[in-house]
Motif scaffolding. Sequence first.
Motif, mmCIF file in Angstrom:
data_model
loop_
_atom_site.group_PDB
_atom_site.id
_atom_site.type_symbol
_atom_site.label_atom_id
_atom_site.label_comp_id
_atom_site.label_asym_id
_atom_site.label_seq_id
_atom_site.Cartn_x
_atom_site.Cartn_y
_atom_site.Cartn_z
ATOM 1 N N VAL A 76 -52.202 -4.843 16.918
ATOM 2 C CA VAL A 76 -51.367 -4.090 15.977
ATOM 3 C C VAL A 76 -50.295 -4.977 15.371
ATOM 4 C CG1 VAL A 76 -49.852 -2.101 15.725
ATOM 5 C CG2 VAL A 76 -51.823 -1.987 17.243
ATOM 6 N N CYS A 77 -49.639 -5.757 16.239
ATOM 7 C CA CYS A 77 -48.534 -6.571 15.726
ATOM 8 C C CYS A 77 -49.014 -7.697 14.830
ATOM 9 C CB CYS A 77 -47.706 -7.125 16.879
ATOM 10 S SG CYS A 77 -48.597 -8.308 17.910
ATOM 11 N N SER A 78 -50.308 -8.054 14.941
ATOM 12 C CA SER A 78 -50.858 -9.104 14.076
ATOM 13 C C SER A 78 -51.656 -8.522 12.924
ATOM 14 C CB SER A 78 -51.753 -10.039 14.903
ATOM 15 O OG SER A 78 -51.056 -10.601 15.975
ATOM 16 N N SER A 79 -51.363 -7.265 12.555
ATOM 17 C CA SER A 79 -52.153 -6.633 11.495
ATOM 18 C C SER A 79 -51.943 -7.297 10.144
ATOM 19 C CB SER A 79 -51.797 -5.148 11.412
ATOM 20 O OG SER A 79 -50.403 -4.991 11.164
ATOM 21 N N GLY A 80 -50.796 -7.975 9.959
ATOM 22 C CA GLY A 80 -50.572 -8.667 8.694
ATOM 23 C C GLY A 80 -51.370 -9.941 8.564
ATOM 24 N N ASN A 81 -51.882 -10.457 9.656
ATOM 25 C CA ASN A 81 -52.668 -11.692 9.646
ATOM 26 C C ASN A 81 -54.083 -11.343 10.102
ATOM 27 O OD1 ASN A 81 -53.806 -14.229 10.052
ATOM 28 N ND2 ASN A 81 -51.851 -15.131 10.699
ATOM 29 N N ARG A 82 -55.002 -11.315 9.180
ATOM 30 C CA ARG A 82 -56.361 -10.901 9.509
ATOM 31 C C ARG A 82 -57.049 -11.864 10.467
ATOM 32 N NH1 ARG A 82 -58.997 -8.711 3.804
ATOM 33 N NH2 ARG A 82 -57.478 -7.000 3.467
ATOM 34 N N LEU A 83 -56.722 -13.155 10.361
ATOM 35 C CA LEU A 83 -57.348 -14.124 11.255
ATOM 36 C C LEU A 83 -56.956 -13.863 12.704
ATOM 37 C CD1 LEU A 83 -59.047 -16.659 11.698
ATOM 38 C CD2 LEU A 83 -56.982 -18.031 11.258
ATOM 39 N N LYS A 84 -55.648 -13.642 12.923
ATOM 40 C CA LYS A 84 -55.201 -13.357 14.287
ATOM 41 C C LYS A 84 -55.755 -12.022 14.783
ATOM 42 C CE LYS A 84 -50.919 -16.028 14.475
ATOM 43 N NZ LYS A 84 -49.460 -15.966 14.740
ATOM 44 N N SER A 86 -58.537 -10.566 13.903
ATOM 45 C CA SER A 86 -59.959 -10.723 14.220
ATOM 46 C C SER A 86 -60.150 -11.509 15.514
ATOM 47 C CB SER A 86 -60.674 -11.433 13.065
ATOM 48 O OG SER A 86 -60.527 -10.707 11.864
ATOM 49 N N SER A 87 -59.327 -12.559 15.693
ATOM 50 C CA SER A 87 -59.455 -13.368 16.912
ATOM 51 C C SER A 87 -59.131 -12.552 18.150
ATOM 52 C CB SER A 87 -58.535 -14.590 16.822
ATOM 53 O OG SER A 87 -58.865 -15.384 15.704
ATOM 54 N N TRP A 88 -58.022 -11.791 18.075
ATOM 55 C CA TRP A 88 -57.663 -10.983 19.241
ATOM 56 C C TRP A 88 -58.654 -9.843 19.473
ATOM 57 C CZ3 TRP A 88 -54.719 -11.915 23.195
ATOM 58 C CH2 TRP A 88 -53.723 -12.884 23.093
ATOM 59 N N ALA A 89 -59.232 -9.341 18.421
ATOM 60 C CA ALA A 89 -60.254 -8.303 18.594
ATOM 61 C C ALA A 89 -61.480 -8.866 19.307
ATOM 62 C CB ALA A 89 -60.642 -7.717 17.237
ATOM 63 N N LEU A 90 -61.895 -10.086 18.920
ATOM 64 C CA LEU A 90 -63.033 -10.714 19.598
ATOM 65 C C LEU A 90 -62.706 -11.026 21.052
ATOM 66 C CD1 LEU A 90 -64.315 -13.147 16.807
ATOM 67 C CD2 LEU A 90 -65.332 -10.981 17.548
ATOM 68 N N LEU A 91 -61.477 -11.522 21.306
ATOM 69 C CA LEU A 91 -61.090 -11.792 22.688
ATOM 70 C C LEU A 91 -61.043 -10.510 23.516
ATOM 71 C CD1 LEU A 91 -58.241 -14.435 22.158
ATOM 72 C CD2 LEU A 91 -60.537 -14.834 23.068
ATOM 73 N N PHE A 92 -60.531 -9.452 22.920
ATOM 74 C CA PHE A 92 -60.444 -8.177 23.637
ATOM 75 C C PHE A 92 -61.842 -7.654 23.980
ATOM 76 C CE2 PHE A 92 -59.932 -3.611 24.043
ATOM 77 C CZ PHE A 92 -58.775 -3.499 24.799
ATOM 78 N N LEU A 93 -62.740 -7.686 23.010
ATOM 79 C CA LEU A 93 -64.102 -7.214 23.254
ATOM 80 C C LEU A 93 -64.843 -8.124 24.233
ATOM 81 C CD1 LEU A 93 -65.159 -6.142 19.648
ATOM 82 C CD2 LEU A 93 -64.452 -4.674 21.550
ATOM 83 N N GLY A 94 -64.606 -9.444 24.142
ATOM 84 C CA GLY A 94 -65.246 -10.360 25.085
ATOM 85 C C GLY A 94 -64.780 -10.137 26.509
#
Length: 621
Positions: A76-84, A86-94
């Motif tokens: 949520v806090c990185s919603s302004g940066n799509r790269l971050k 997406s990266s945290w979403a992949l890490l969370f799902l992994g």
Amino acid sequence: MAELRSSGGRMEAAAQGGSPLEAGAQTPPGPGPSSLPTLPPKEGHQEGLVELPASFHELFTFFCTNATIHGAIRLVCSSGNRLKTSSWALLFLGALAALCWQLGLLFQHHWLRPVLMAVSVHSERKLLPLVTLCDGNPRRPSTILHHLEVLDKFAQENIHSLYKVNFSKGRDALAAIVSPLDPHFHLDREIRLQRLSHSGSRIRVGFRLCNSTGSDCFYRGYSSGVAAIRDWYRFHYMDILALLPTAWEESHGSHNGRFVLSCSYDGKDCQDRQFQTFHHPTHGSCYTVDGIWTAQRPGITHGIGLVLRVEQQAHLPLLSTQAGIKVMVHGHNHTPFLEHHSFSIRPGTETTISIREDEVHRLGGPYGHCTAGGEGMEVQLLHNASYTRQACLVSCFQQLMVETCSCGYYLYPLPAGAEHCSSARHPAWGHCFYRLYQDLETHRLPCASRCPRPCRESAFKVSAGTSRWPSAKSADWTLAALGEQRLPRQSHGQRSNLAKMNIIYQELNYRSVQEAPLYSVPQLLSAMGSLCSLWFGASVLSLLELLELLLDASALTLLLGGRRLRRAWFSWPRARPASGLSNIKLGVSQMPTPAGPSGPHLPWMVVSAKESRARPLPLET
């Protein structure tokens, strides 16, 4: 009252007030939108019992902002940066996938019910185990003496045809009184020793077995000629012993009570009541030393000392090929199976047998297949003794033998109503027996699964040390002293006819081996908590937050899906009513309806009060 909340305000999931039909009855439809009934404005919002976000985005944002799971707020806090993001979403799902994978492996391992073996050492006084001794010299029963003479001649013919060995006449002198040959006696001469194959320097020997019709035959082969002759002779010997009466008991007169020349325990002489005697068909006269003694101290001076007489002239030389004493150490009230667990003592030696005891405690139930005292067993024990796995296997085989071959093997006890196998009563029983025994050797019989190990048993580990006895300098006076104890004269000066044995506890310490579950319930929860902390830093409450998220998402899916279904249902074109129902007036379908959960464009149905009272119609909701 379930409500949907949005970022700008709240929308009610169910409309309040009267039904549209009642409103239509009081206010007739006008030509324009101004004729629609208007909802009174809300002065304030009263919170409902259960409230849900208006969208999945709002639901997920609320969860990531307030959840205690590590890494969720970064989405949520990185919603302004799509790269971050997406990266945290992949890490969370992994991390979630890795957690689910390792939890699956953990549960798979837990359902296998693995156990740990815990070994502990205890020190206390223990009862000495039972010791069974056999002279290895089976007797010739007088009632079947002539039958055995015929068998010996047939055996000499077979051995001569194979190895060209000439037997000296009168080598095995029979008794002076020979019983007449039983007219029902039948020696199956079709079962004879044969040379099956010759590969290099090794000759394979065996014998052929056929069923009663001769349609099914097979060869019982051996790589050792000695083993083939002994097994072939044993088969015919058991066939002859089956002719004996069931209540026949062989006397031990050949030893005249002097197989055990001397016995002492802890410096005191043994008594006759401390010996149990029986005769084994293949191991000869046997004695079980049962003194119920408690070991006070380890060492030779505090154990059992025996001086035994070893008879070198065998009554059945083809059945017994070794000179010595068979010894087996076993527990109290256990049947000794000498053909499986015994060892031999060489004559002319002093043998010290050191015993070490291990107690084994096994887990039953889902962790393993064991039985407590033979309770709930499919196999009925034929031995009048405590449960052991070997006794169960023997009983299972004998019962299958009776069911398959209609008779029982002579070496084992009989079930009620059965009889022993003999060629006179059961022709070709050897074919059935060896077929069944071959299935037992290849583990194709159900006996292994029907006979579990005891949940608690004692295992005795035996180590032996030998020395020459008596020595060359002490042989004369030792043999003379034993001769004064009425030792037969032919044994004087013959060290090979004597054996001395000491039975001691090596140490009073004994090991206890106990099984324990590898994953008990507390250990399983601890392992699950470790995995959750490793991948998410989560606790039980964090998992409950995930459960709440799933429940809210499911409820929101049902509500939004229901709204879409209602819109699709009421926007579907309706058929024009019949002319007889002219008093039911449909309003303009394009007439807008008040905003609510039923959708912005719902058709109004206006029914006159008179017709409504005359015949109520079903309402569509």
